[in-house]
Write a protein that holds these residues in place. Structure first.
Motif, PDB file in Angstrom:
ATOM      1  N   GLU A 181      90.782   3.615   9.102  1.00 11.31           N
ATOM      2  CA  GLU A 181      91.386   2.646   9.409  1.00 11.31           C
ATOM      3  C   GLU A 181      90.921   1.577   8.015  1.00 11.31           C
ATOM      4  O   GLU A 181      89.760   1.080   7.741  1.00 11.31           O
ATOM      5  CB  GLU A 181      90.772   1.578  10.252  1.00 11.31           C
ATOM      6  CG  GLU A 181      92.104   0.637  10.822  1.00 11.31           C
ATOM      7  CD  GLU A 181      91.733   0.144  11.635  1.00 11.31           C
ATOM      8  OE1 GLU A 181      91.821  -1.995  11.675  1.00 11.31           O
ATOM      9  OE2 GLU A 181      91.934   0.329  13.306  1.00 11.31           O
ATOM     10  N   PRO A 215      98.209  -2.632   3.711  1.00 14.81           N
ATOM     11  CA  PRO A 215      97.704  -1.889   4.267  1.00 14.81           C
ATOM     12  C   PRO A 215      97.064  -1.879   5.223  1.00 14.81           C
ATOM     13  O   PRO A 215      96.140  -1.048   5.698  1.00 14.81           O
ATOM     14  CB  PRO A 215      97.205  -1.391   3.433  1.00 14.81           C
ATOM     15  CG  PRO A 215      97.302  -1.778   2.269  1.00 14.81           C
ATOM     16  CD  PRO A 215      97.849  -3.353   2.549  1.00 14.81           C
ATOM     17  N   MET A 238      95.745   0.259   8.763  1.00 12.70           N
ATOM     18  CA  MET A 238      96.645   1.479   8.879  1.00 12.70           C
ATOM     19  C   MET A 238      95.363   2.623   8.090  1.00 12.70           C
ATOM     20  O   MET A 238      94.955   1.965   8.069  1.00 12.70           O
ATOM     21  CB  MET A 238      97.969   1.228   7.988  1.00 12.70           C
ATOM     22  CG  MET A 238      98.870   0.746   7.614  1.00 12.70           C
ATOM     23  SD  MET A 238     100.040   0.329   5.966  1.00 12.70           S
ATOM     24  CE  MET A 238     101.016   1.702   7.417  1.00 12.70           C
TER      25      MET A 238
END
Length: 185
Positions: free
Chosen positions: A102, A145, A148
């Motif tokens: 992550e 991001p 993600m």
């Protein structure tokens, strides 16, 4: 007079014709309430660049002093413009492996630092590194991001630099006025 805390921001505009200082209270809503304004005819400054440090100090002290008097407080740090510091604008990109974990704020910070490091130069000072977009595993157009997953993270960014000497002269001048630079804009 009391010193202003973190709920205040002081902006200093060192221009060729005038030097202006604004003190604002940062409201809980994110807005600003101007509590002090000062301005002075600039001296020792040409095209936004300091040409005589003592004269520039006098202009800065007068503008900041007037704003402090109106705000009934003293400031010790300022956000200052760099209009005459031979700014340059650059595009940069960086890529790093993230091995499927992550993406964290630390990863984002690392990739921005990696992109900015490409433009490090002893004659230039990096002022801003602004990500334009991120790409995760060839998926372009990602704005944030954080959180993600992917194998590779890359970014395209816009980097602003300025003359190291000009920045050093502004910093020295402000230090002589007992002001720290909170940020350059």
């Amino acid at each position: 007079m009391p010193r202003l805390g973190k709920s205040f921001i002081t902006a200093l505009d060192i221009g060729s014709s005038k030097t202006s200082c604004f003190i604002a209270e940062i409201l809980p809503t994110g807005g600003l309430n101007i509590v002090g304004i000062g301005h002075q005819v600039s001296a020792g400054i040409k095209s936004g660049t300091i040409t005589d440090i003592k004269l520039a100090e006098n202009s800065i002290r007068a503008a900041v002093g007037a704003a402090e008097q109106m705000a009934e407080a003293t400031v010790d740090r300022v956000v200052v413009n760099i209009s005459g510091c031979k700014q340059e604008s650059h595009n940069a990109s960086a890529e790093m492996a993230i091995s499927g974990h992550e993406i964290s704020p630390r990863d984002i910070h690392r990739i921005i630092a990696q992109g900015c490091s490409q433009l490090q130069d002893e004659d230039r000072e990096i002022i801003h590194c602004i990500p334009i977009e991120y790409t995760i595993d060839n998926m372009r157009g990602i704005k944030d991001p954080n959180g993600m997953h992917g194998k590779f993270l890359s970014t395209d960014m816009h980097v602003m630099t300025a003359s190291h000497t000009a920045i050093l002269n502004i910093t020295t001048c402000l230090a002589n006025c007992h002001l720290d630079v909170e940020d350059f804009i």
